[in-house]
Design a protein around this motif. Structure first.
Motif, short mmCIF file in Angstrom:
data_model
loop_
_atom_site.label_atom_id
_atom_site.label_comp_id
_atom_site.label_asym_id
_atom_site.label_seq_id
_atom_site.Cartn_x
_atom_site.Cartn_y
_atom_site.Cartn_z
N GLY A 142 0.80 -1.21 0.00
CA GLY A 142 0.00 0.00 0.00
C GLY A 142 0.84 1.25 0.00
N PRO A 163 2.33 1.74 6.60
CA PRO A 163 1.28 1.77 5.57
C PRO A 163 0.13 2.68 5.99
CG PRO A 163 1.91 -0.49 6.11
CD PRO A 163 2.52 0.39 7.15
N ILE A 164 -0.52 3.26 5.01
CA ILE A 164 -1.72 4.07 5.24
C ILE A 164 -2.92 3.19 4.95
CG2 ILE A 164 -2.99 6.14 4.56
CD1 ILE A 164 -0.31 7.28 3.54
N PRO A 165 -3.71 2.82 5.95
CA PRO A 165 -4.81 1.88 5.70
C PRO A 165 -5.87 2.42 4.75
CG PRO A 165 -4.34 2.09 8.05
CD PRO A 165 -3.60 3.19 7.36
N ARG A 166 -6.26 3.70 4.92
CA ARG A 166 -7.31 4.27 4.09
C ARG A 166 -6.93 5.71 3.76
NH1 ARG A 166 -12.94 2.04 6.74
NH2 ARG A 166 -13.70 2.42 4.63
N THR A 205 -3.70 -0.52 1.09
CA THR A 205 -4.32 0.80 1.23
C THR A 205 -5.61 0.85 0.42
OG1 THR A 205 -2.21 1.93 1.56
CG2 THR A 205 -4.04 3.27 0.81
#
Length: 814
Positions: A230, A244-247, A292
């Motif tokens: 992501g 990481p950026i989930p959303r 992501t």
């Protein structure tokens, strides 16, 4: 319907393609799936090079084509059982023969048109997608392979073709309706014009292909499978703690991608963004990772900033001149001059006075840009209305991105403060009115430091990395390293400071370890280091350009003190146990203080006076709060206090002095202490801290040592002490006869300072000083009758090291 796109690294080898097939087969069991495949990693560049070599008449192109053919044949053999290989090997050979025929034609003609180049580049995706299809077929996974050129219609602008979305959508939907199935495989990047000629979709073409299919089919989701889990809060190659950026929102993803996050190319996702189709970025090599999710309106998160990104290899063009003020059209002409050379502008900033406008462009375009703009404004330059275009290279952009930055005050302040505290100079700034992005132009060599500093500031509130360069590992230095090792866990847990010693030096060698030295193994690291050359050490510190850097001088070396200025000018904080710099000529002392202020860093030297006692800090607090110092009286030599507290006329004076040296209370040369020179330096420093412009020679020093003691070596000094034992007995007995004690006292008042041996009567604050204790008496407007007294151990490796340690923490938290 879901659409999955696999990038070049995902299909770079047969083993990777096998992973892709596993992912695709599992996806197709859950939902109708269309798979878009990129060329094997590196293939497109190799095809372009082969075409250009052929056009240049260089027969090396044949070798490049043979290598490409061999690579694809090898992948086919690994993917497909021997009994089923003939058809796929034949297919690969057929495509490679066709490719070779085209390149042979280019070689004969000596020309490579954009149309032919598109045709050459198309073979990468054609071959890769058919290898994936062959792998699926070998595993008996039902699917349909189809040529994207029969489905995606474009104009004839080869290399950057524009999609006819109306025709394309109709053709895609007609194809799916006519040939229903659970799994489709298509090549990315390629399309065709109305005459059926092959076109390509430009940078990010396979992502674009996937978005086109997803948009045309109204897909439930688009998945971009790559080699990272992501989008990240920062480039993990620069920031080890990037996460990481989930959303993330589409707008944030586009901003991050524009400024260097290579996971997505912003224009390619427009077809899904316009329809609000969720986009997942997933890792082929870690398929269970969350990745992501890019969506229209992600839920709120705890971070105001969503991520950091950067672009390197930039140049900054600045057009300036008084003739621009109030005259319309200058900006238009500037951008037209750049557009004529097909130069893309990455960032724009203009002063409110209209006196200047700056644009950031790719460095490779700098020469052409300068030539074009200077030609455009040749008249204005000639008559002095506009200056010749100013060009700066070796620059980069670092950007903060986040939807939540909007209407949050202080974000820019944190950005500028974090960079300023680490000596990162900002050349230009741009912020969109949407407040989703704050971009800064900085030196390319500062990018790693800047990204790490900002990541700490906005994402790692739990930890701040401090990088120490420690010079001097004698009594005090070694104790300091012991204390640092012992307290590392405490500092991390309680103060959120990750303190690392990244550099270490003694008088002979130095060792640098960017990721930190193991403090229990420092002697070995130093023994394996390089020969010490101070300019080389300073240059190495500058070259590493580490954030939150602190140079710690635990020596008595004049040479080491001379490098402070060069370090402060690079915003490297200096913590000095060494008194030489602060007791040197006033102009040098003042210069170092001014440099620390100018470059927004710290120059701390608490241990110059009173070892670990808070003498200088207290004095500064008094002055900053508006008090006025009228007089200072002090016993500032732990060594001399130790000596006169232990000398009773029964043991030789020389023996007591040697004991003080053996116990670590003296300077390497005890004469610095016993002559009063060291005390004179200390009172000089205190006087200067009050604002007095004193020089060392203005300190009145009444020495109690016979002149012969100051000649020759240290051993000669001890011999002369023994020779003059009667003199020292006389001093002691004269004081004892009056019930007094000998103390070496420093005084400052009325702009004058002195040091000398005095007989102290009972009841005085100095009378009861024991062992190596120091005492400082501040007589101020607030403390007029009874002085403010600071008292305690004023010598010894342990307490001095603790004072240095305290200064390091002050610098770290400053």
């Amino acid at each position: 319907m879901q659409v999955l796109k696999f990038g070049g690294t995902s299909v770079a080898t047969a083993a990777n393609i096998t992973r892709v097939i596993d992912i695709v087969a599992a996806a197709a069991r859950q939902e109708t799936t269309l798979v878009v495949v990129s060329a094997l990693g590196g293939t497109t560049d190799a095809l372009i090079e082969a075409g250009r070599l052929a056009a240049a008449g260089n027969e090396e192109y044949r070798q490049r084509l043979r290598h490409l053919e061999s690579r694809h044949l090898e992948a086919a053999r690994e993917l497909v059982p021997v009994t089923s290989q003939s058809s796929v090997l034949s297919l690969v050979k057929t495509h490679c023969n066709e490719l070779e025929g085209i390149c042979n034609g280019v070689f004969l003609l000596g020309e490579l048109s954009v149309r032919t180049l598109d045709r050459v580049m198309s073979f990468g995706e054609l071959l890769a997608s058919q290898l994936v299809a062959a792998g699926l077929r070998a595993r008996q996974v039902p699917h349909q392979w189809h040529d994207s050129r029969q489905l995606i219609r474009t104009d004839a602008q080869h290399g950057v073709a524009t999609v006819d979305f109306g025709v394309t959508k109709q053709q895609i939907n007609d194809f799916v309706a006519a040939q229903p199935g659970a799994l489709y495989v298509v090549p990315g990047f390629i399309a065709a014009d109305a005459q059926g000629a092959t076109t390509t979709l430009g940078r990010g073409g396979s992502d674009y292909t996937a978005a086109i299919f997803a948009g045309a089919l109204g897909a439930s989701r688009l998945e971009i499978w790559t080699d990272v889990s992501g989008m990240m809060t920062a480039d993990p190659r620069l920031v080890p703690h990037a996460r990481p950026i989930p959303r993330i929102s589409y707008q944030e993803a586009m901003e991050l991608s524009h400024f260097g996050a290579k996971v997505l190319y912003p224009p390619t996702i427009q077809p899904v963004m316009s329809q609000g189709i969720p986009l997942w970025i997933k890792n082929t090599f870690a398929p269970t990772d969350h990745g992501t999710l890019v969506e229209v309106s992600p839920p709120a998160n705890n971070h105001i900033v969503r991520g950091l990104s950067s672009i390197g290899q930039l140049a900054l063009l600045s057009l300036e001149g008084g003739g621009m003020v109030g005259i319309p059209g200058f900006s238009k002409r500037l951008f037209e001059a750049l557009a004529r050379e097909k130069i893309n502008v990455i960032l724009i900033t203009q002063s409110s006075s209209e006196h200047s406008i700056s644009v950031a462009i790719n460095s490779r375009d700098a020469a052409a840009a300068q030539r074009s703009v200077d030609e455009e404004f040749a008249y204005e330059i000639a008559v002095g209305k506009v200056d010749p275009l100013h060009l700066e290279t070796d620059l980069a952009i670092v950007a903060l991105v986040g939807e939540n930055m909007k209407n949050h005050s202080g974000i820019s302040g944190r950005l500028f403060g974090a960079l300023g505290n680490n000596g990162v100079n900002i050349r230009a700034i741009a912020q969109g009115s949407s407040e989703k992005n704050i971009s800064t132009v900085i030196r390319a060599q500062d990018v790693k430091k800047a990204i790490n500093v900002l990541h700490e500031s906005f994402f790692e509130a739990t930890s701040k990395q401090i990088n120490l360069f420690v010079v001097g590992v004698g009594n005090v230095g070694s104790k300091l390293l012991e204390q640092l090792a012992r307290q590392q866990a405490y500092l991390q847990e309680k103060l959120k400071l990750n303190v690392r010693v990244v550099g270490l030096a003694n008088s002979r060698r130095f060792a640098l370890h960017e990721h930190g030295l193991a403090l229990h193994e420092w002697p070995q690291a130093l023994a394996e280091g390089e020969p010490l050359h101070l300019p080389a050490l300073v240059e190495a510190i500058h070259a590493r350009n580490l954030r939150n850097a602190v140079f710690v001088d635990v020596t008595a070396s004049a040479d080491v003190a001379q490098v402070y200025g060069a370090l402060l000018e690079k915003s490297v904080a200096v913590v000095a146990c060494n008194k030489i710099a602060c007791a040197s000529e006033y102009v040098n002392y003042a210069r170092l203080k001014a440099l620390a202020q100018e470059f927004n860093t710290d120059f701390l030297f608490e241990t110059n006076v009173g070892a670990g006692l808070p003498v200088i800090g207290t004095l500064n607090d008094l002055l900053r709060s508006g008090d006025v110092v009228n007089r200072i009286e002090a016993v500032l030599s732990g060594t001399l206090n130790f000596v006169f507290n232990h000398y009773d006329g029964k043991r030789p004076f020389a023996e007591v002095v040697r004991q003080a040296q053996l116990e670590g209370y003296t300077e390497p040369d005890p004469r610095l202490d016993l002559s009063g020179t060291d005390v004179a330096r200390k009172i000089l420093i205190l006087a200067r801290e009050t604002g007095e412009k004193l020089e060392m020679e203005q300190i009145h020093n009444v020495s109690f040592l016979p002149d012969s003691c100051m000649q020759g070596s240290v051993e000669d000094f001890y011999e002369q002490l023994a020779v003059h034992e009667e003199h020292f007995q006389g001093l002691y007995e004269a004081a004892a006869a009056q019930g007094k004690k000998l103390k070496f006292v420093a005084r400052y008042a009325g702009g004058k300072a002195s040091v000398g041996l005095q007989s102290i009567a009972p009841g005085h604050d100095f009378y009861a000083l024991h062992g190596k204790d120091n005492a400082v008496l501040f007589y101020t407007n607030r403390y007029a009758e009874q002085p403010l007294v600071i008292k305690g151990a004023g010598a010894g490796a342990e307490v001095t090291a603790s004072g240095v340690f305290a200064d390091i923490i002050r610098a770290a938290r400053g």
